[in-house]
Design an enzyme around this catalytic site. Structure first.
Site, PDB file in Angstrom:
ATOM      1  CE  LYS A   1      -3.760  -1.043  -9.140  1.00  0.00           C
ATOM      2  NZ  LYS A   1      -2.465  -1.357  -8.606  1.00  0.00           N
TER       3      LYS A   1
ATOM      4  CE  LYS B   1      -2.713   3.523  -4.314  1.00  0.00           C
ATOM      5  NZ  LYS B   1      -1.625   2.832  -3.666  1.00  0.00           N
TER       6      LYS B   1
ATOM      7  CE  LYS C   1      -0.335  -4.908  -1.938  1.00  0.00           C
ATOM      8  NZ  LYS C   1       0.772  -3.953  -1.904  1.00  0.00           N
TER       9      LYS C   1
HETATM   10  N1  AQP Z   1      -3.704  -5.815 -10.652  1.00  0.00           N
HETATM   11  C1  AQP Z   1      -2.385  -5.910 -10.871  1.00  0.00           C
HETATM   12  N2  AQP Z   1      -1.916  -6.584 -11.947  1.00  0.00           N
HETATM   13  C2  AQP Z   1      -0.571  -6.699 -12.170  1.00  0.00           C
HETATM   14  N3  AQP Z   1       0.363  -6.167 -11.336  1.00  0.00           N
HETATM   15  C3  AQP Z   1      -0.071  -5.494 -10.243  1.00  0.00           C
HETATM   16  N4  AQP Z   1       0.575  -4.849  -9.254  1.00  0.00           N
HETATM   17  C4  AQP Z   1      -0.320  -4.324  -8.395  1.00  0.00           C
HETATM   18  N5  AQP Z   1      -1.577  -4.592  -8.804  1.00  0.00           N
HETATM   19  C5  AQP Z   1      -1.455  -5.317  -9.963  1.00  0.00           C
HETATM   20  C6  AQP Z   1       2.028  -4.800  -9.141  1.00  0.00           C
HETATM   21  O1  AQP Z   1       2.397  -5.330  -7.890  1.00  0.00           O
HETATM   22  C7  AQP Z   1       3.587  -4.679  -7.452  1.00  0.00           C
HETATM   23  C8  AQP Z   1       3.430  -4.264  -6.031  1.00  0.00           C
HETATM   24  O2  AQP Z   1       2.370  -3.350  -5.918  1.00  0.00           O
HETATM   25  P1  AQP Z   1       2.310  -2.424  -4.659  1.00  0.00           P
HETATM   26  O3  AQP Z   1       1.952  -3.197  -3.485  1.00  0.00           O
HETATM   27  O4  AQP Z   1       3.556  -1.695  -4.512  1.00  0.00           O
HETATM   28  O5  AQP Z   1       1.303  -1.300  -4.977  1.00  0.00           O
HETATM   29  P2  AQP Z   1      -0.064  -1.166  -5.616  1.00  0.00           P
HETATM   30  O6  AQP Z   1       0.102  -1.090  -7.092  1.00  0.00           O
HETATM   31  O7  AQP Z   1      -0.637   0.021  -4.983  1.00  0.00           O
HETATM   32  O8  AQP Z   1      -0.878  -2.431  -5.219  1.00  0.00           O
HETATM   33  P3  AQP Z   1      -2.403  -2.485  -5.198  1.00  0.00           P
HETATM   34  O9  AQP Z   1      -2.721  -3.886  -4.967  1.00  0.00           O
HETATM   35  O10 AQP Z   1      -3.012  -1.874  -6.387  1.00  0.00           O
HETATM   36  O11 AQP Z   1      -2.780  -1.618  -3.933  1.00  0.00           O
HETATM   37  P4  AQP Z   1      -3.754  -0.384  -3.854  1.00  0.00           P
HETATM   38  O12 AQP Z   1      -5.070  -0.978  -3.714  1.00  0.00           O
HETATM   39  O13 AQP Z   1      -3.311   0.329  -2.629  1.00  0.00           O
HETATM   40  O14 AQP Z   1      -3.612   0.432  -5.110  1.00  0.00           O
HETATM   41  C9  AQP Z   1       3.834  -3.505  -8.399  1.00  0.00           C
HETATM   42  O15 AQP Z   1       4.847  -3.877  -9.322  1.00  0.00           O
HETATM   43  C10 AQP Z   1       2.526  -3.358  -9.128  1.00  0.00           C
HETATM   44  O16 AQP Z   1       2.703  -2.872 -10.441  1.00  0.00           O
END
Ligand code: AQP
Length: 337
Positions: A200, A116, A203
């Site tokens: 992966k 990040k 968001k």
């Molecule tokens: N691609 C994924 N597959 C399975 N599980 C996922 N999670 C996130 N992406 C995947 C799970 O969703 C929960 C909430 O995630 P979060 O919003 O707290 O944070 P994150 O992992 O940062 O989400 P993103 O979508 O990946 O955002 P960015 O783009 O900011 O990095 C968690 O349980 C996570 O494991």
């Protein structure tokens, strides 16, 4: 000292917009199932969200959107505790104590910070660096024993266990904090981008075509699956045949997770067929599963007063659990009461 820890689940989602199918399959769907077995706390982790810049008005809106997603997916606010992190001060207070327990070397090894922060680490917020300490506090403020998360959070959860162990040892407070267990297994633990099967679904991916959004309508879902990157080969008959085919593997995994069958069963049905046949079947399935949640989310979003009421009541219940634990922590650390 706490020796008999009841089973308690804690997990959270960041209100950072673009909630997607990975968040649903990797986390929220599991939350729904677990509420029948455990005492569950499902948090909207707004303190985590501000580790990267968030527009204040958008943050408020996105917080309500996650509340709507929790409810629309089937979490029952009378069974599970739904609340936003900033409303319960124990998270931030315990995180500070954990900042003084965790070691720099531990945090330097966290791959999510490296991903990040990117190349320009000097400009990343300090909050982003200590994010895993706050996550440990989220869990341990409730002495939670089980944490349903996607694969990407595995390393952070191991750090929470290390922090719990070090705290218990440093303060000679055996079993004060339980060592929380991850609940990661199962289909959907790692959903990949529709544009790149090695990254992966996320968001923050600049391409909206990379993810199926939980608010996408039927046409949008079908369009994104149609445009999903694939290869020219037909689907294989066995799992081995998906090796080195990340995009095909991802779509088969999504189909399996949405339909509740194994990947082997998906290949038994579609093996030998091309994506021209598989993609429309996957699109129909995704629409069937996601569209009703999206519709309910939209309905709930039109009633912000109701959502705020649910979060406020949840925060009171969460605080009632965390406050006495934090009081004990302060005593153990040596703070005057
Ligand atoms: N691609 C994924 N597959 C399975 N599980 C996922 N999670 C996130 N992406 C995947 C799970 O969703 C929960 C909430 O995630 P979060 O919003 O707290 O944070 P994150 O992992 O940062 O989400 P993103 O979508 O990946 O955002 P960015 O783009 O900011 O990095 C968690 O349980 C996570 O494991």
């Amino acid at each position: 000292m706490n020796t008999s820890t009841p089973s308690r689940v804690f997990s959270g989602v960041q209100p950072t917009g673009n909630l997607h199918l990975g968040n649903y399959l990797g986390a929220i769907r599991k939350f729904v199932d677990l509420q029948h077995e455990y005492e569950c706390l499902y948090c909207i982790v707004d303190l985590h969200a501000i580790t990267v810049w968030q527009d204040p008005a958008a943050l408020r809106d996105q917080t309500l959107e996650i509340a709507a997603a929790y409810l629309a997916a089937g979490i029952d606010a009378d069974k599970a505790i739904i609340f936003h992190q900033s409303a319960v001060s124990a998270h931030a207070e315990l995180a500070w104590i954990f900042n003084c327990v965790a070691r720099m070397g531990w945090l330097n090894r966290m791959t999510q910070f490296k991903d990040k922060a990117g190349k320009d680490k000097e400009r990343a917020s300090v909050g982003l660096f200590v994010y895993p300490n706050l996550m440990a506090a989220d869990i341990l403020a409730y002495r939670a024993t089980h944490v349903p998360v996607g694969e990407d959070q595995k390393q952070h959860l191991e750090l929470a266990r290390d922090i719990a162990t070090k705290f218990n040892n440093d303060f000679e407070a055996e079993d004060f904090f339980p060592l929380p267990e991850p609940l990661i297994k199962g289909a959907g633990a790692r959903v990949m981008s529709l544009r790149d099967g090695t990254a992966k679904m996320s968001k923050s991916d600049p391409s909206d075509l990379s993810r199926i959004g939980m608010m996408d309508d039927a046409d949008m879902i079908a369009k994104k699956i149609k445009k999903a990157k694939t290869d020219p080969e037909p689907l294989p008959d066995s799992l081995d045949g998906l090796n080195d085919r990340p995009e095909a593997k991802n779509l088969v995994g999504i189909y399996a997770a949405l339909s509740g069958v194994t990947e082997e069963a998906v290949l038994a049905e579609f093996g030998g067929q091309g994506f021209g046949a598989f993609k429309p079947a996957l699109a129909d399935l995704a629409v069937e599963k996601v569209a009703p949640i999206a519709e309910e989310m939209r309905r709930l979003r039109n009633d912000p007063g109701y959502l705020e009421g649910v979060l406020g009541a949840g925060a009171q219940k969460a605080d009632a659990i965390a406050a006495p634990i934090l009081k004990e922590v302060k005593k153990v650390v040596g703070f005057l009461g």
